[in-house]
Design a protein around this motif. Structure first.
Motif, mmCIF file in Angstrom:
data_model
loop_
_atom_site.group_PDB
_atom_site.id
_atom_site.type_symbol
_atom_site.label_atom_id
_atom_site.label_comp_id
_atom_site.label_asym_id
_atom_site.label_seq_id
_atom_site.Cartn_x
_atom_site.Cartn_y
_atom_site.Cartn_z
ATOM 1 N N TRP A 1 0.862 -1.186 0.000
ATOM 2 C CA TRP A 1 0.000 0.000 0.000
ATOM 3 C C TRP A 1 0.898 1.234 0.000
ATOM 4 O O TRP A 1 1.759 1.392 0.860
ATOM 5 N N THR A 2 0.697 2.081 -0.999
ATOM 6 C CA THR A 2 1.620 3.181 -1.270
ATOM 7 C C THR A 2 0.855 4.480 -1.517
ATOM 8 O O THR A 2 -0.201 4.473 -2.150
ATOM 9 N N ILE A 3 1.423 5.581 -1.030
ATOM 10 C CA ILE A 3 0.913 6.902 -1.394
ATOM 11 C C ILE A 3 1.534 7.228 -2.751
ATOM 12 O O ILE A 3 2.753 7.365 -2.865
ATOM 13 N N VAL A 4 0.714 7.308 -3.777
ATOM 14 C CA VAL A 4 1.179 7.552 -5.137
ATOM 15 C C VAL A 4 0.906 9.025 -5.478
ATOM 16 O O VAL A 4 -0.247 9.428 -5.651
ATOM 17 N N TYR A 5 1.974 9.791 -5.528
ATOM 18 C CA TYR A 5 1.857 11.217 -5.830
ATOM 19 C C TYR A 5 1.730 11.439 -7.331
ATOM 20 O O TYR A 5 2.222 10.650 -8.132
ATOM 21 N N SER A 6 1.087 12.534 -7.684
ATOM 22 C CA SER A 6 0.978 12.914 -9.090
ATOM 23 C C SER A 6 1.196 14.421 -9.193
ATOM 24 O O SER A 6 1.235 15.125 -8.178
ATOM 25 N N THR A 7 1.327 14.903 -10.410
ATOM 26 C CA THR A 7 1.484 16.345 -10.613
ATOM 27 C C THR A 7 0.271 16.879 -11.352
ATOM 28 O O THR A 7 -0.407 16.151 -12.082
ATOM 29 N N GLU A 8 0.040 18.143 -11.132
ATOM 30 C CA GLU A 8 -1.077 18.821 -11.790
ATOM 31 C C GLU A 8 -0.603 20.208 -12.189
ATOM 32 O O GLU A 8 0.151 20.855 -11.456
ATOM 33 N N GLU A 9 -1.044 20.652 -13.337
ATOM 34 C CA GLU A 9 -0.683 21.994 -13.797
ATOM 35 C C GLU A 9 -1.367 23.039 -12.912
ATOM 36 O O GLU A 9 -2.531 22.872 -12.534
ATOM 37 N N LEU A 10 -0.639 24.095 -12.587
ATOM 38 C CA LEU A 10 -1.229 25.199 -11.840
ATOM 39 C C LEU A 10 -2.147 25.999 -12.759
ATOM 40 O O LEU A 10 -1.895 26.104 -13.961
ATOM 41 N N THR A 11 -3.181 26.562 -12.193
ATOM 42 C CA THR A 11 -4.038 27.460 -12.963
ATOM 43 C C THR A 11 -3.279 28.775 -13.180
ATOM 44 O O THR A 11 -2.286 29.054 -12.497
ATOM 45 N N ASP A 12 -3.754 29.585 -14.101
ATOM 46 C CA ASP A 12 -3.123 30.890 -14.328
ATOM 47 C C ASP A 12 -3.107 31.711 -13.049
ATOM 48 O O ASP A 12 -2.126 32.397 -12.749
ATOM 49 N N SER A 13 -4.173 31.622 -12.291
ATOM 50 C CA SER A 13 -4.264 32.356 -11.030
ATOM 51 C C SER A 13 -3.222 31.862 -10.031
ATOM 52 O O SER A 13 -2.584 32.661 -9.342
ATOM 53 N N GLU A 14 -3.050 30.544 -9.957
ATOM 54 C CA GLU A 14 -2.056 29.976 -9.036
ATOM 55 C C GLU A 14 -0.635 30.348 -9.464
ATOM 56 O O GLU A 14 0.214 30.650 -8.616
ATOM 57 N N VAL A 15 -0.367 30.348 -10.768
ATOM 58 C CA VAL A 15 0.952 30.750 -11.270
ATOM 59 C C VAL A 15 1.207 32.203 -10.895
ATOM 60 O O VAL A 15 2.285 32.559 -10.418
ATOM 61 N N SER A 16 0.205 33.038 -11.082
ATOM 62 C CA SER A 16 0.333 34.459 -10.752
ATOM 63 C C SER A 16 0.592 34.652 -9.258
ATOM 64 O O SER A 16 1.470 35.421 -8.856
ATOM 65 N N THR A 17 -0.146 33.939 -8.425
ATOM 66 C CA THR A 17 0.037 34.027 -6.974
ATOM 67 C C THR A 17 1.429 33.563 -6.580
ATOM 68 O O THR A 17 2.102 34.196 -5.757
ATOM 69 N N HIS A 18 1.886 32.471 -7.173
ATOM 70 C CA HIS A 18 3.217 31.931 -6.888
ATOM 71 C C HIS A 18 4.293 32.935 -7.295
ATOM 72 O O HIS A 18 5.250 33.182 -6.554
ATOM 73 N N THR A 19 4.151 33.520 -8.473
ATOM 74 C CA THR A 19 5.127 34.496 -8.962
ATOM 75 C C THR A 19 5.133 35.740 -8.079
ATOM 76 O O THR A 19 6.193 36.264 -7.735
ATOM 77 N N ASP A 20 3.942 36.208 -7.692
ATOM 78 C CA ASP A 20 3.855 37.378 -6.811
ATOM 79 C C ASP A 20 4.528 37.105 -5.468
ATOM 80 O O ASP A 20 5.217 37.969 -4.921
ATOM 81 N N SER A 21 4.344 35.911 -4.950
ATOM 82 C CA SER A 21 4.967 35.541 -3.680
ATOM 83 C C SER A 21 6.487 35.507 -3.804
ATOM 84 O O SER A 21 7.209 35.989 -2.929
ATOM 85 N N ALA A 22 6.986 34.925 -4.895
ATOM 86 C CA ALA A 22 8.438 34.868 -5.120
ATOM 87 C C ALA A 22 9.008 36.274 -5.277
ATOM 88 O O ALA A 22 10.072 36.590 -4.735
ATOM 89 N N ALA A 23 8.286 37.143 -5.990
ATOM 90 C CA ALA A 23 8.741 38.522 -6.178
ATOM 91 C C ALA A 23 8.784 39.267 -4.846
ATOM 92 O O ALA A 23 9.730 40.002 -4.557
ATOM 93 N N SER A 24 7.788 39.054 -4.018
ATOM 94 C CA SER A 24 7.746 39.681 -2.700
ATOM 95 C C SER A 24 8.923 39.222 -1.846
ATOM 96 O O SER A 24 9.562 40.018 -1.158
ATOM 97 N N SER A 25 9.231 37.954 -1.920
ATOM 98 C CA SER A 25 10.353 37.401 -1.160
ATOM 99 C C SER A 25 11.677 38.016 -1.618
ATOM 100 O O SER A 25 12.535 38.361 -0.797
#
Length: 154
Positions: free
Chosen positions: A74-98
């Motif tokens: 029994w295994t936790i099987v991780y997967s990837t999912e594309e970020l939405t445009d909004s999530e990409v924008s939020t991530h970029t804004d956070s990185a820029a703030s940092s």
């Protein structure tokens, strides 16, 4: 962590030895319960699978709610999912703030040099002026807010 099965399907996850003891109050389990004993109660260990490679700027790792049986484990099987445009924008804004916070901290570290020079009627050394200017211009780099080349403090 464990999974509890009923009729071969996941009944409870996560499941613990504490749950097993609670669910079976008339059974005296040893302090360390073996996998064989657990299997008699349809309880199986769950292992963490490998997190797939992903691009943190455009993807996220998804953790499933339930484990999957993989090659008898029994295994936790991780997967990837594309970020939405909004999530990409939020991530970029956070990185820029940092980056901006880090830049301010680095400028703060050299403020005393400027203040001291001005108090003494002197000019600020050109290498310090350039360093501070490069810090202020960090947001103009083509790769901002990722993969930056930080100036070297004189």
């Amino acid at each position: 962590m464990y999974v509890k099965l009923t009729n071969g399907s996941v009944d409870q996850y996560p499941y613990t030895i504490g749950h097993l003891r609670r669910d079976n109050p008339n059974v005296s389990f040893p302090r360390i319960v073996s996998d064989d004993v657990l299997a008699r109660y349809n309880v199986y260990p769950v292992v963490d699978g490998t997190v797939p490679a992903y691009n943190a700027r455009t993807q996220k790792v998804e953790t499933p709610e339930l484990p999957t049986l993989v090659d008898g484990t029994w295994t936790i099987v991780y997967s990837t999912e594309e970020l939405t445009d909004s999530e990409v924008s939020t991530h970029t804004d956070s990185a820029a703030s940092s980056v901006r916070k880090q830049r301010v901290a680095l400028l703060d570290e050299t403020d005393w040099v400027v203040v001291k020079a001005l108090e003494n009627g002197e000019s600020v050394a050109s290498d310090m002026k350039q360093y501070r200017s490069d810090l202020r211009d960090i947001t103009g780099q083509a790769s901002f807010p990722y993969d930056l080349t930080w100036p070297t403090k004189p």
